[in-house]
Design a protein around this motif. Structure first.
Motif, PDB file in Angstrom:
ATOM      1  N   ARG A  11       0.829  -1.211   0.000  1.00  0.00           N
ATOM      2  CA  ARG A  11       0.000   0.000   0.000  1.00  0.00           C
ATOM      3  C   ARG A  11       0.862   1.259   0.000  1.00  0.00           C
ATOM      4  O   ARG A  11       0.632   2.177  -0.794  1.00  0.00           O
ATOM      5  N   GLY A  12       1.844   1.293   0.879  1.00  0.00           N
ATOM      6  CA  GLY A  12       2.713   2.469   0.950  1.00  0.00           C
ATOM      7  C   GLY A  12       3.454   2.706  -0.352  1.00  0.00           C
ATOM      8  O   GLY A  12       3.579   3.847  -0.817  1.00  0.00           O
ATOM      9  N   ARG A  13       3.909   1.628  -0.946  1.00  0.00           N
ATOM     10  CA  ARG A  13       4.650   1.752  -2.215  1.00  0.00           C
ATOM     11  C   ARG A  13       3.742   2.271  -3.333  1.00  0.00           C
ATOM     12  O   ARG A  13       4.144   3.125  -4.128  1.00  0.00           O
ATOM     13  N   LEU A  14       2.515   1.766  -3.392  1.00  0.00           N
ATOM     14  CA  LEU A  14       1.575   2.226  -4.411  1.00  0.00           C
ATOM     15  C   LEU A  14       1.146   3.667  -4.168  1.00  0.00           C
ATOM     16  O   LEU A  14       1.005   4.451  -5.113  1.00  0.00           O
ATOM     17  N   VAL A  35       0.287   4.002 -12.128  1.00  0.00           N
ATOM     18  CA  VAL A  35       0.716   3.774 -10.741  1.00  0.00           C
ATOM     19  C   VAL A  35       1.577   2.522 -10.642  1.00  0.00           C
ATOM     20  O   VAL A  35       2.652   2.543 -10.029  1.00  0.00           O
ATOM     21  N   THR A  36       1.116   1.428 -11.235  1.00  0.00           N
ATOM     22  CA  THR A  36       1.895   0.192 -11.111  1.00  0.00           C
ATOM     23  C   THR A  36       3.213   0.275 -11.888  1.00  0.00           C
ATOM     24  O   THR A  36       4.223  -0.266 -11.442  1.00  0.00           O
ATOM     25  N   ASP A  37       3.203   0.966 -13.028  1.00  0.00           N
ATOM     26  CA  ASP A  37       4.467   1.171 -13.743  1.00  0.00           C
ATOM     27  C   ASP A  37       5.439   1.979 -12.887  1.00  0.00           C
ATOM     28  O   ASP A  37       6.624   1.649 -12.787  1.00  0.00           O
ATOM     29  N   GLU A  38       4.915   3.026 -12.248  1.00  0.00           N
ATOM     30  CA  GLU A  38       5.762   3.871 -11.400  1.00  0.00           C
ATOM     31  C   GLU A  38       6.280   3.099 -10.200  1.00  0.00           C
ATOM     32  O   GLU A  38       7.400   3.318  -9.734  1.00  0.00           O
ATOM     33  N   ALA A  39       5.464   2.183  -9.685  1.00  0.00           N
ATOM     34  CA  ALA A  39       5.854   1.377  -8.521  1.00  0.00           C
ATOM     35  C   ALA A  39       6.695   0.166  -8.919  1.00  0.00           C
ATOM     36  O   ALA A  39       7.156  -0.578  -8.053  1.00  0.00           O
ATOM     37  N   VAL A  45      -1.122  -6.394  -8.891  1.00  0.00           N
ATOM     38  CA  VAL A  45      -0.814  -6.145  -7.482  1.00  0.00           C
ATOM     39  C   VAL A  45      -1.804  -5.147  -6.899  1.00  0.00           C
ATOM     40  O   VAL A  45      -2.323  -5.322  -5.790  1.00  0.00           O
ATOM     41  N   LEU A  46      -2.100  -4.081  -7.629  1.00  0.00           N
ATOM     42  CA  LEU A  46      -3.035  -3.076  -7.131  1.00  0.00           C
ATOM     43  C   LEU A  46      -4.417  -3.688  -6.937  1.00  0.00           C
ATOM     44  O   LEU A  46      -5.068  -3.465  -5.917  1.00  0.00           O
ATOM     45  N   HIS A  47      -4.841  -4.489  -7.889  1.00  0.00           N
ATOM     46  CA  HIS A  47      -6.197  -5.041  -7.829  1.00  0.00           C
ATOM     47  C   HIS A  47      -6.326  -6.192  -6.837  1.00  0.00           C
ATOM     48  O   HIS A  47      -7.438  -6.564  -6.471  1.00  0.00           O
TER      49      HIS A  47
END
Length: 199
Positions: A11-14, A35-39, A45-47
């Protein structure tokens, strides 16, 4: 990052990734893929951690709201110290950091996010509303300490300070306002509520 690799503090990373995208590219560029590309993680993972992207964004906003609420006690503890105008100017400068300004723009931009936040009990403009509550608590503490007039209308002063502060910081493409401009605005708003200087 390949799927199946464990990520600590997902969560913190996203959230941090979303804030970077917001600051760099603005709210219209904020997508789950961005977001996931940036992370540097798989989109899934987000979903796995959030029902959908608006649920993720609602949690991001609520995380920032908790940060504002956590700063209220610190600001109130400053009552009776330094100068009231300086304390207020510093609090507004802290409140309207670049991420907060970008998140307020995001909330304005996304209808689905506003609906999620209302369902979670956040009314008004999140972060600005909590900022006004924080400022009101501080003004009440200064009033109790005798450094703000007893008849000062705190319920009007607090949102006036936050609204005027937001206008100073709202242009994300410009530099933050100079400290003296912020202090002049605060002085203009609260001047009538400060006790007259002793002769």
């Amino acid at each position: 990052m390949p799927s199946g690799v464990h990520i600590h503090d997902v969560r913190g990373r996203l959230f941090e990734a979303a804030e970077r995208v917001l600051l760099r590219d603005g709210p219209d560029a904020l997508t789950s893929r961005a977001v996931t590309d940036e992370a540097h993680c798989a989109k899934g993972v987000l979903h796995r951690h959030f029902a959908d992207f608006d649920a993720f964004l609602a949690e991001l906003v609520q995380d920032r709201v908790r940060g504002v609420e956590g700063r209220t006690a610190t600001l109130c503890a400053a009552a009776g110290t330094r100068d009231v105008v300086d304390n207020l100017a510093d609090a507004l400068d802290d409140l309207f950091d670049p991420v907060t300004v970008a998140v307020v723009a995001l909330v304005t931009f996304r209808d689905g996010l506003r609906a999620r936040l209302r369902a979670a009990g956040l009314t008004g403009i999140p972060l600005a509303a909590q900022g006004a509550t924080m400022i009101a608590a501080y003004l009440a503490a200064e009033q109790a300490a005798g450094r703000l007039a007893g008849d000062a209308d705190i319920d009007t002063l607090a949102p006036a300070l936050v609204g005027a502060g937001h206008l100073l910081f709202a242009d994300r493409s410009a530099a933050a306002p100079q400290a003296d401009a912020l202090r002049r605005m605060v002085t203009a708003v609260v001047a009538g509520a400060l006790p007259a200087p002793r002769a």
